[in-house]
Design an enzyme around this catalytic site. Sequence first.
Site, short mmCIF file in Angstrom:
data_model
loop_
_atom_site.label_atom_id
_atom_site.label_comp_id
_atom_site.label_asym_id
_atom_site.label_seq_id
_atom_site.Cartn_x
_atom_site.Cartn_y
_atom_site.Cartn_z
CG HIS A 106 26.96 37.84 -65.87
ND1 HIS A 106 27.06 36.55 -65.38
CD2 HIS A 106 27.10 38.65 -64.78
CE1 HIS A 106 27.24 36.58 -64.07
NE2 HIS A 106 27.27 37.84 -63.67
CG ASP A 123 27.98 32.36 -63.79
OD1 ASP A 123 27.25 33.25 -64.28
OD2 ASP A 123 27.62 31.19 -63.63
#
Length: 428
Positions: A400, A404
């Site tokens: 992450h 995204d």
Amino acid sequence: MNKTEFKMPKMGESITEGTIINWLVNEGDSFEEGDILLEVATDKVDNEVPAPASGKMLEHIFKAKDVVPVGEVIAILEFSEEKGAPKSTSKTSEKTVSKTEISEKPKAQKQISTPASFKVNENVFISPLVDSIARKNHISYEELARISGTGKEGRLRKSDVTNYLENGRPFQFAQAIPEVSGFQVPDLKFDKGKGKIVEMDRMRQMIADHMVFSKHTSPHVTAYVEADLTEMVSWRNNNKVAFQKKYNEKLTFTPLFIECVAKAITDFPMINSTLDGKNIIVKDEINIGMATALPSGNLIVPVVKNADKKNLKELAETTNELVGKARDNKLKADETKGSTFTISNVGTFGSLMGTPIINQPEAAILATGIIKKRAEVMEREEGDTIEIRQMMYLSLSFDHRIVDGYLAGSFLRRIADYMEQFDTNRKI
């Protein structure tokens, strides 16, 4: 006090010069023996240059970013009289270390191995050399922050990290407990029970370190999607015999999956990336790693290089060859390096889906579950029908920091689309 010219040290047979990264001891500051005076970069590796004895920094002859030839004077030092300037760095001088100094080392090592004594050094400075050692041994920055530094102002030295490794990495799985007045850190002792002891082999130790390093390094998020593989399964079943006769190669689902993944990566190149400090490196090549189980129970990841440029025949040849070599323990080092994205087929063992751990330093990893027949509601022009379909779950674990949810979800959906839109009229 004893003034001495301090010269750029020789850091390898072929090294003729070094670039000063930065000075860690300022002019006018005192230092102890072993403190890192400066960091020097060469074309091969970054190095920490320690002080040969206690003393004071009088003058920097060169500043940061200067390129200095080996043997050139880079600073003027003043060594303490009680210890004296170092006479030599030869093996003879190393033998003159006092018994007191030798006897102190085990105490330091014993101290570091006590879980109750560990504190997080929030202001830890990671030098390039320490960083290199940490990466080589899969030590995260979080774990480095738990190691007590013996350098100036608590800086981590090379010896601190090597001693920590020799002591079995006692803080590897420890959790930091905030310091509260009057609070004592419990020395937890778990009942591990009794049973047969199986010593980890070298490969299992490497896998364990790599997995822990990956979880510490990347914030993992996993996305899921379901794919209808009915058309792909039907085409493979109808053509696998003819494919083997024509090319003398088995047609498994692996090359078909890799083909779809490579197409999706071409559509979403940011998924084919890695993080380097504050920079994201988007890879030019699409090299697909295949997590492969070995007869020993261990795991290895051979790599299909330039997967996007291979046709189905070439993908089948490559995957079959790599899997065969892996099971016969005949893989070459180059055949397990350079992957930019990895696939783990957990369906091979009957699993519906998995939450795979990212193969560092990649940005994501795909797990393919078991292909299972199921009754599905199909939307047709003439109305909804219930049909038996070949369904499979896909799960994508992604870093992450780089990826995204929108990118991950779009990429995962695109893989499923390529699988579902398989051309059943395709010629082998």
